[in-house]
Design an enzyme around this catalytic site. Sequence first.
Site, short mmCIF file in Angstrom:
data_model
loop_
_atom_site.label_atom_id
_atom_site.label_comp_id
_atom_site.label_asym_id
_atom_site.label_seq_id
_atom_site.Cartn_x
_atom_site.Cartn_y
_atom_site.Cartn_z
N LYS A 183 11.97 -41.61 7.41
CA LYS A 183 12.74 -40.39 7.62
C LYS A 183 13.81 -40.70 8.65
O LYS A 183 13.67 -41.56 9.51
CB LYS A 183 11.86 -39.23 8.08
CG LYS A 183 11.20 -39.37 9.44
CD LYS A 183 12.03 -39.09 10.66
CE LYS A 183 12.70 -37.75 10.60
NZ LYS A 183 13.56 -37.54 11.85
N THR A 194 16.54 -41.78 15.81
CA THR A 194 15.57 -40.75 15.46
C THR A 194 15.11 -40.98 14.03
O THR A 194 15.49 -40.30 13.11
CB THR A 194 16.11 -39.33 15.67
OG1 THR A 194 15.04 -38.42 15.50
CG2 THR A 194 17.24 -38.99 14.76
N THR A 407 18.42 -23.33 16.68
CA THR A 407 18.41 -21.95 16.24
C THR A 407 18.41 -21.83 14.73
O THR A 407 18.31 -20.74 14.20
CB THR A 407 19.62 -21.21 16.80
OG1 THR A 407 20.81 -21.92 16.44
CG2 THR A 407 19.54 -21.11 18.31
#
Length: 407
Positions: A183, A194, A407
């Site tokens: 991923k 990441t 968010t």
Amino acid sequence: MEVQLEQFKLMKDGNIASAKGFQAGGLHCGLRKKKMDLGWVYSEVPAQAAGVYTTNVFQAAPLKVTQESIEKEQQLQAIIVNSAIANACTGEQGLQDAYDMRKLFAETMGVEEHLAAVASTGLIGELLPMDKLQKGISQIPDYKHIGASKFESAILTTDTKEKGIAIELEIDGQIVTIGGAAKGSGMIHPNMATMLGFVTTDANISSSYLSDVLKSITNRSFNMITVDGDTSTNDMVLVLANGKAENQALTPEHREWQKFYDALQFVCEYLAKEIARDGEGATRLVEVQVEGAFTDESATAIAKSIISSNLVKTAIHGADANWGRIITAIGYSGESLDPDKVSIYLGNILVVENGVPHPFDEDAAKEYLLEDEITILAKLGDANGKATAWGCDLSYEYVRINASYRT
């Protein structure tokens, strides 16, 4: 140098569970609203293990726990991965949660605790909801959660697609399989990022040789990709080899050692390129080839400099054949070279020859730069150093995704 698929068979629908004795799965435990968020890999027997980890000074709790597991006996039998929450920068509580996660998982899978590895990816600075994880881990034995595609899906964050592969090769007359899943989409930069990468094989190889091979191959694959120049806190690549293929033990002296090395490199390169291709907001996969450098190390630094340049990446997104940005990235790489010997190609289109502009068809160049896959070739001279790096364009969508990540 990129490995070509010649000595290996690419398995249709191959995945991380294709090698003998491996199983994988995934489920939704409530860390994400609806999507699967908990995945695992399991080997029928303890497997020789090796890992490489992020270079970020802030290493997340799962990395510490996994490194401790591998260091005990250089073996692993099972890996548990959660998405949505990184369990990074969470202090003593986060570390205890990672240990508890390992313990719960090991008990559920019936393996010794030190044979379990833990990985997490997602938002930094939040504690894991251990009640949800405990409930999710308890559901793992249910057959309906088994399936490599479910594992591939459960480990994703901002990725737009699953990333998996498996190949077969013959060693000592035995079929050896190497499979993998990964991923990664944003916060991707050379020297780990990441991203999470998991590779399984039924080859018979010791952990020490496996570790040497992984470190070498990582420098040619996962450490040669970039999306946005950021390096994260959680990232690792793990390789498990359970020996189920029953080939003779692989060592550098084995007559088919290079075949295995190349096969593992092919799998890692494939996963690395899929991460680059799936960069947040990306519309193009970009490959940078550097030839003629004084050393491979110098070529590597220059390739990384080009692929990491935001100005190069935005020019690619705009289909603008602005070769000056490529020249600039080469020049500030810090590597020694003769500017009067540098030539640059966009695909087959020569745009710079021996350090000066070469006339080219702007419309043809624009048409090429609108393709899904772009190659930039920098020839620096007559020396033998060469390297390849991968990345993507930088788009308006990348800004949108990361402006609202929390968010």
